[in-house]
Structures are given as structure tokens and as C-alpha cells.
Motif scaffolding. Structure first.
Motif, short mmCIF file in Angstrom:
data_model
loop_
_atom_site.label_atom_id
_atom_site.label_comp_id
_atom_site.label_asym_id
_atom_site.label_seq_id
_atom_site.Cartn_x
_atom_site.Cartn_y
_atom_site.Cartn_z
N TRP A 206 -14.97 22.51 1.38
CA TRP A 206 -14.60 21.49 2.36
C TRP A 206 -13.20 21.70 2.90
CZ3 TRP A 206 -18.36 18.54 4.12
CH2 TRP A 206 -19.46 18.26 3.31
N LEU A 207 -13.05 21.53 4.20
CA LEU A 207 -11.74 21.50 4.86
C LEU A 207 -11.53 20.08 5.40
CD1 LEU A 207 -11.92 24.80 6.96
CD2 LEU A 207 -10.83 24.48 4.72
N ILE A 208 -10.37 19.49 5.10
CA ILE A 208 -10.07 18.14 5.57
C ILE A 208 -8.92 18.22 6.57
CG2 ILE A 208 -9.53 15.78 4.92
CD1 ILE A 208 -12.03 16.83 3.58
N VAL A 209 -9.18 17.79 7.80
CA VAL A 209 -8.15 17.77 8.84
C VAL A 209 -7.81 16.32 9.14
CG1 VAL A 209 -7.60 18.32 11.23
CG2 VAL A 209 -8.94 19.93 9.86
N GLY A 210 -6.56 15.95 8.97
CA GLY A 210 -6.13 14.59 9.26
C GLY A 210 -5.10 14.11 8.27
N ASP A 211 -4.47 13.01 8.62
CA ASP A 211 -3.44 12.42 7.76
C ASP A 211 -3.34 10.95 8.10
OD1 ASP A 211 -1.51 12.27 5.84
OD2 ASP A 211 -0.29 13.91 6.65
N GLY A 212 -2.64 10.21 7.26
CA GLY A 212 -2.47 8.80 7.51
C GLY A 212 -2.16 8.04 6.24
N THR A 213 -2.10 6.73 6.35
CA THR A 213 -1.68 5.88 5.25
C THR A 213 -2.66 5.87 4.08
OG1 THR A 213 -2.72 3.96 6.31
CG2 THR A 213 -0.40 4.36 6.80
N GLN A 214 -3.91 6.25 4.32
CA GLN A 214 -4.94 6.21 3.27
C GLN A 214 -5.16 7.56 2.60
OE1 GLN A 214 -6.45 3.10 2.53
NE2 GLN A 214 -4.77 2.52 3.90
N ARG A 215 -4.35 8.55 2.95
CA ARG A 215 -4.63 9.89 2.44
C ARG A 215 -4.55 9.96 0.92
NH1 ARG A 215 -2.21 15.87 4.01
NH2 ARG A 215 -2.75 16.86 2.04
N GLU A 216 -3.50 9.42 0.33
CA GLU A 216 -3.33 9.54 -1.12
C GLU A 216 -4.50 8.91 -1.86
OE1 GLU A 216 -0.06 8.36 -4.60
OE2 GLU A 216 0.44 8.13 -2.47
N LYS A 217 -4.89 7.70 -1.43
CA LYS A 217 -5.98 6.99 -2.11
C LYS A 217 -7.29 7.75 -2.00
CE LYS A 217 -7.54 3.14 -0.26
NZ LYS A 217 -7.63 1.70 0.12
N TYR A 218 -7.61 8.22 -0.79
CA TYR A 218 -8.90 8.89 -0.61
C TYR A 218 -8.89 10.33 -1.12
CZ TYR A 218 -11.31 5.05 1.58
OH TYR A 218 -11.93 3.86 1.80
N ALA A 219 -7.73 10.95 -1.15
CA ALA A 219 -7.66 12.29 -1.73
C ALA A 219 -8.08 12.25 -3.19
CB ALA A 219 -6.25 12.85 -1.59
N SER A 220 -7.60 11.26 -3.91
CA SER A 220 -7.98 11.16 -5.33
C SER A 220 -9.46 10.85 -5.48
CB SER A 220 -7.13 10.09 -6.03
OG SER A 220 -7.39 8.81 -5.47
N ARG A 221 -10.00 10.02 -4.59
CA ARG A 221 -11.43 9.69 -4.68
C ARG A 221 -12.29 10.91 -4.35
NH1 ARG A 221 -11.67 3.73 -1.66
NH2 ARG A 221 -10.44 2.61 -3.24
N TYR A 222 -11.90 11.64 -3.33
CA TYR A 222 -12.68 12.83 -2.94
C TYR A 222 -12.65 13.88 -4.05
CZ TYR A 222 -12.65 10.96 1.86
OH TYR A 222 -12.81 10.19 2.98
#
Length: 440
Positions: A206-222
């Protein structure tokens, strides 16, 4: 050729996103055609990109105090038309257009109406980016129907197909979205894909393109969802528009909303459309019309319209190489026929030139002043009353929090006292038992 001097106010929260790319595309084409563009926006990288294209920029934080300065600055300039985007920028645009007696064109990007029923008489044209968005507007305010025109988003010429990727046992999927609170539905749908046991068994990178205020939370979930699987995930962050095509060429399929979905299709990738308002699924010859009418997920009921596993079904379908190859050809051809930027921007330019030629009647500000002044004073008083109520509510909540904290402390003291008493009772019980044993 008619040279048009355009005032383009735009308000946004995030530093970059699909809205910004939409405006950059418009500014680039308008300037190339010889027109003048002045953008009113927040300072930052977007403003710098506008200037790099040759546009003028008036920087503002859109606070009430600073907008007065902006109005003073733009009122004296010879603008021919206001082309505005919603919310705070629309308010500025209408104020200037009414005062200067110039046409006002509004563009609506998604499932909102921006209080259009309050000012529709001051609007010359309304541009909706999809059919369902246009329907959403007319259902809310039928008076705008005669002023509505649908102009879909277009894709820049930099997004073109390249040579097909060589066959491989592994497949690369690219997910792209702004990672902010207004995109939570998109982020959750992608999480549903990663947590799908059927998908987890697939050899996907998987390649994830994007950034924002929710990145840290969803990075850990992913990453947690992929633990114990044979899949990998790589975060590319927010990419410049010039770097995005190369990233998409690295993928076998793309998952994304709105303009990002179109860009994935333009480079010849099978695309799963999921927007901030709905999951639309795999774009195919039989589904593309309905999906495009929602602006690739910009209209819908979010979670109520989505069933867990739907995106997994689409990903499983894309594991067939022949299917990916067929959809790749279809996707790029579809964009070339219907969604190229040059076509969309030319239609926008035609609208702007037409309203300038038509002109607009000058408003009798003296006649309207009492009504405008009343609305202004009423709005100020309403805001003040709301502020008082919110302040009172906050004070009551704070008092309740203090009372709760006090109750917690009392309970803790009682618990501590009870523990001491229990300890003393146990000590005495042991002592009595020892005395009893000794007396026998």
C-alpha cells in the motif's frame, strides 16, 4: 478578445487539498488565455503557488477586522466579475459584487447549499461540479434553477497513462485523501478494506498519499490492521501536484475521492471512488455515469449508505490482471473524452465572459440600506445572545465539573477512611482470634 479582470475569493481550513487544485487549474488556464486573476486567500503555500502562476494575491485571515481592509483594497480596483467559492469567501464576494454592480458567479463543490436561499437574487450564475449537486441545490432553493450550470472537475494534462507495469506476484494499491476530520468516512472505509480478512490474505503493498490532522491516529490503526499479514504500507505524505502522477504510476489501482479519483483514472489506473459523503465503488463502463453525478462520492449518506466489505469486494475483483488491464484502458479514455481540464476550464471561461457581456443592474444601495442595516444589527444581536448563552452554559458546565471533582475527592477520602477502618477491624479480629486461641 475580451480581457476579463476576475476577483476570486476562496476560504479554506486545510493548507492544501482538492479545492486548492481546482482553483490552481482555473487560474493557470485563465492567465494563459490572457485574463487577469486576483485571488483573496489565507497566506501560505497556496498563495505562493498562485503568484508563481502569475496571479495576484490579497492575503487575509478572513477575520471581520481584516476583511474591512480587503474590501477597501478591492473596491477601488476595476474587476469585471467575482468568481467565488463558498462560505466566508462567498460573503466577501457578494458584498463586493453588489457594491460595484458587477456579476457574481458562485461554484458549489459538494453536498451543501451555503445559505443560497438568502442571497440567490444577487447571484448571476451558479456552477455545480456534478448533476446531483445541482439537484441538491435546486431541491433546496428552486429559484436558482435558471442560473445553474454543471461543469465537472477536470484533470490536468500532466496526468496521462504510461507503459503498463510489468506483471508481478505482488500488487500495489494507492490510497489518496486529505487526512482531516471532514474526511473521516473516507479514512474509515479504507480501514474497513485493511481489516477485511479476505483482503488481508492478498499480496498487496500500500502507498498512502496525503496528510492532515488525523494522520497519526489513522496511521496506527492502519498499521495495526496489517500486523501479521504479508502486506506493507508506505506513507508518502502530501505530494506536490507535479509529483503525484509519478506516485500513481507506481500503483496497480487507486482508491480516492473526487478529483483524486479522476487523476487516478487519467493515468490509466482502475479506480475505486470513495468520497467524503459516500462510497461509490469501482468505476466501470456500467457505473461511471452514476458515480460522476455524485462527483465521485461528494453526495450521499456516508455510513448509512455503506456496508462493511463493499470495498473488499472491489479489491478482490481487481486481483485479476486482465480486469485491471481492461479498466485501465477504459479509465484513461473516459477522462480524455469527458474530464480533461482544458474542456472544463473553457466552459468556465465561457460563463465568465458571458456574464460580463450581459452585465448587471446597479443596486440602489440607498433604497436597500435600511434592510441591510436591520439584518446586520439583528445578526449582531443574535450572535451576542448566542455568545451569552454559550458562556453561561460553559460556566454551568465548569461548575458541574468542579462539583464532580469535589465529589470524587470526597469518595476517595471515604474510600481511604474505609480502607483504614477495615485494616483496623482486621487487626483487631486477628488479635481477638489470637487471644481466643491462647485461652483454650
Amino acid at each position: 478578445m475580451l480581457v476579463v479582470n476576475i476577483l476570486l475569493p476562496v476560504f479554506f481550513h486545510s493548507a492544501m487539498g482538492g479545492l486548492h487544485r481546482h482553483i490552481l487549474s482555473s487560474v493557470k488556464v485563465l492567465i494563459r488565455k490572457g485574463h487577469e486573476v486576483t485571488v483573496v486567500c489565507k497566506p501560505g503555500p497556496f498563495a505562493e503557488e498562485i503568484e508563481a502562476l502569475g496571479g495576484q494575491v490579497i492575503r487575509t485571515d478572513y477575520s471581520n477586522e481584516d476583511i474591512k481592509r480587503v474590501i477597501d483594497e478591492v473596491r477601488t480596483q476595476p474587476f469585471d466579475v467575482v468568481y467565488a467559492h463558498p462560505f466566508d469567501s462567498r460573503q466577501l464576494g457578494i458584498a463586493v459584487a453588489e457594491a460595484n454592480a458587477i456579476p457574481f458567479v458562485l461554484v458549489i463543490h459538494g453536498m451543501y447549499v451555503d445559505e443560497i436561499e438568502q442571497y440567490h437574487s444577487s447571484v448571476t450564475r451558479v456552477v455545480a461540479v456534478s448533476e446531483q449537486i445541482a439537484t441538491h441545490l435546486t431541491d433546496h432553493c428552486p429559484a436558482v434553477e435558471s442560473k445553474l450550470i454543471v461543469i465537472p472537475n477536470g484533470v490536468d494534462a500532466a496526468f496521462i497513462p504510461m507503459e503498463a507495469r510489468p506483471s508481478s506476484e505482488r500488487v500495489t494499491g494507492l490510497f489518496t485523501s486529505r487526512l482531516d476530520a471532514d474526511k473521516l468516512f473516507i479514512l474509515d472505509v479504507f480501514l474497513d478494506a485493511l481489516e477485511d480478512e479476505r483482503v488481508q490474505r492478498l499480496p498487496i503493498d500500500w502507498l498512502i498519499v496525503g496528510d492532515g490532522t488525523q494522520r497519526e491516529k489513522y496511521a496506527s490503526r492502519y498499521e495495526e490492521a496489517l500486523e501479521g499479514t504479508d502486506q506493507t504500507i508506505k506513507w508518502l505524505g502530501w505530494l506536490d501536484q507535479s509529483d503525484l502522477p509519478d506516485a500513481m504510476h507506481r500503483a496497480d489501482f487507486v482508491i480516492g475521492p473526487g478529483r483524486s479519483a479522476l487523476e487516478g483514472m487519467a493515468v490509466g489506473k482502475p479506480t475505486i471512488a470513495v468520497g467524503s459523503k459516500s462510497y461509490q465503488g469501482l468505476v466501470t463502463p456500467s457505473t461511471w455515469t452514476d458515480i460522476a453525478n455524485t462527483n465521485f462520492g461528494g453526495i450521499g449518506t456516508k455510513y448509512d449508505g455503506y456496508t462493511s466489505g463493499q470495498i473488499g469486494d472491489a479489491i478482490l475483483e481487481l486481483m485479476d490482471e486482465a480486469t485491471r488491464r481492461d479498466l485501465a484502458r477504459f479509465s484513461s479514455a473516459l477522462v480524455d473524452e469527458h474530464f480533461r481540464d482544458e474542456q472544463s476550464q473553457q466552459r468556465l471561461l465561457d460563463v465568465l465572459e458571458q456574464v460580463v457581456k450581459e452585465g448587471t443592474s446597479e443596486m440602489d444601495l440607498i433604497e436597500r440600506y435600511p434592510f441591510i442595516r436591520y439584518d446586520q444589527l439583528h445578526a449582531r444581536r443574535s450572535n451576542r445572545i448566542c455568545t451569552w448563552k454559550l458562556t453561561d452554559r460553559e460556566q454551568r458546565l465548569e461548575a458541574m465539573r468542579d462539583e464532580l471533582e469535589g465529589a470524587k475527592q470526597i469518595l476517595e477520602q471515604l474510600r481511604s477512611t474505609n480502607e483504614e477502618q477495615s485494616s483496623e477491624i482486621n487487626r483487631l479480629r486477628i488479635k481477638l482470634q489470637r487471644w481466643s486461641d491462647e485461652s483454650k
